[in-house]
Design a protein around this motif. Structure first.
Motif, PDB file in Angstrom:
ATOM      1  N   SER A  86       7.707   4.483   3.554  1.00  0.00           N
ATOM      2  CA  SER A  86       8.537   4.198   4.731  1.00  0.00           C
ATOM      3  C   SER A  86       8.818   2.711   4.836  1.00  0.00           C
ATOM      4  N   GLU A  87      10.039   2.382   5.253  1.00  0.00           N
ATOM      5  CA  GLU A  87      10.378   0.984   5.517  1.00  0.00           C
ATOM      6  C   GLU A  87       9.405   0.438   6.543  1.00  0.00           C
ATOM      7  N   GLY A  88       9.022  -0.798   6.355  1.00  0.00           N
ATOM      8  CA  GLY A  88       8.090  -1.438   7.269  1.00  0.00           C
ATOM      9  C   GLY A  88       6.636  -1.188   6.909  1.00  0.00           C
ATOM     10  N   LEU A  89       6.409  -0.287   5.966  1.00  0.00           N
ATOM     11  CA  LEU A  89       5.049  -0.005   5.493  1.00  0.00           C
ATOM     12  C   LEU A  89       5.016  -0.114   3.970  1.00  0.00           C
ATOM     13  N   ALA A  90       5.541  -1.223   3.465  1.00  0.00           N
ATOM     14  CA  ALA A  90       5.719  -1.404   2.017  1.00  0.00           C
ATOM     15  C   ALA A  90       4.413  -1.314   1.232  1.00  0.00           C
ATOM     16  N   ASP A  91       3.304  -1.624   1.858  1.00  0.00           N
ATOM     17  CA  ASP A  91       2.019  -1.606   1.165  1.00  0.00           C
ATOM     18  C   ASP A  91       1.283  -0.286   1.327  1.00  0.00           C
ATOM     19  N   SER A  92       1.997   0.750   1.808  1.00  0.00           N
ATOM     20  CA  SER A  92       1.362   2.036   2.070  1.00  0.00           C
ATOM     21  C   SER A  92       2.091   3.186   1.385  1.00  0.00           C
TER      22      SER A  92
END
Length: 131
Positions: A86-92
């Protein structure tokens, strides 16, 4: 820390995690209901660096109510969604809990979009409730 394997129904696409989930949540939004074919979606969030993906996937990009984009990766053979970003959760990387097929998987701690929750569904008493 536990190593867990999530996979599609035919086993062609897998996600192996080498960390405990950062968050386990359920979402009652209508888009998640349609995506899962169930009354809510349950997903676990992991650090992207702790997930190894094998196999090939097709993708579907969905724009959420708030305008953010999520990219769902599903098996081109059996159609099972194995992970998404998901956008805004690039590290997930988020993985549907059911893809682990593990009844001992940690319970959700967060419930979102409860205004769309089916009237007969009950969440655990200690779960965090979000809009």
């Amino acid at each position: 820390m536990t190593t867990r394997t999530a996979s599609c129904s035919c086993g062609q696409l897998t996600a192996i995690t080498s960390a405990d989930p950062v968050r386990v949540s359920v979402c009652h939004c209508l888009a998640c209901q349609r995506r899962t074919g169930s009354v809510f979606a349950a997903q676990a969030r992991f650090p992207a660096s702790s997930v190894a993906i094998t196999g090939t996937s097709n993708t579907f990009v969905r724009v959420g109510d708030a305008g953010s984009r999520s990219t769902f990766h599903f098996c081109p053979t059996c159609g099972t969604t194995v992970y998404y970003t998901s956008e805004g959760l690039a590290d997930s990387i988020m993985i549907p809990v059911g893809a682990f097929a593990d009844p001992a998987f940690p319970a959700p701690t967060v419930s979102v979009y409860e205004e769309r929750m089916h009237t007969w569904v009950e969440m655990p008493a200690d779960i965090e409730h979000m809009a």
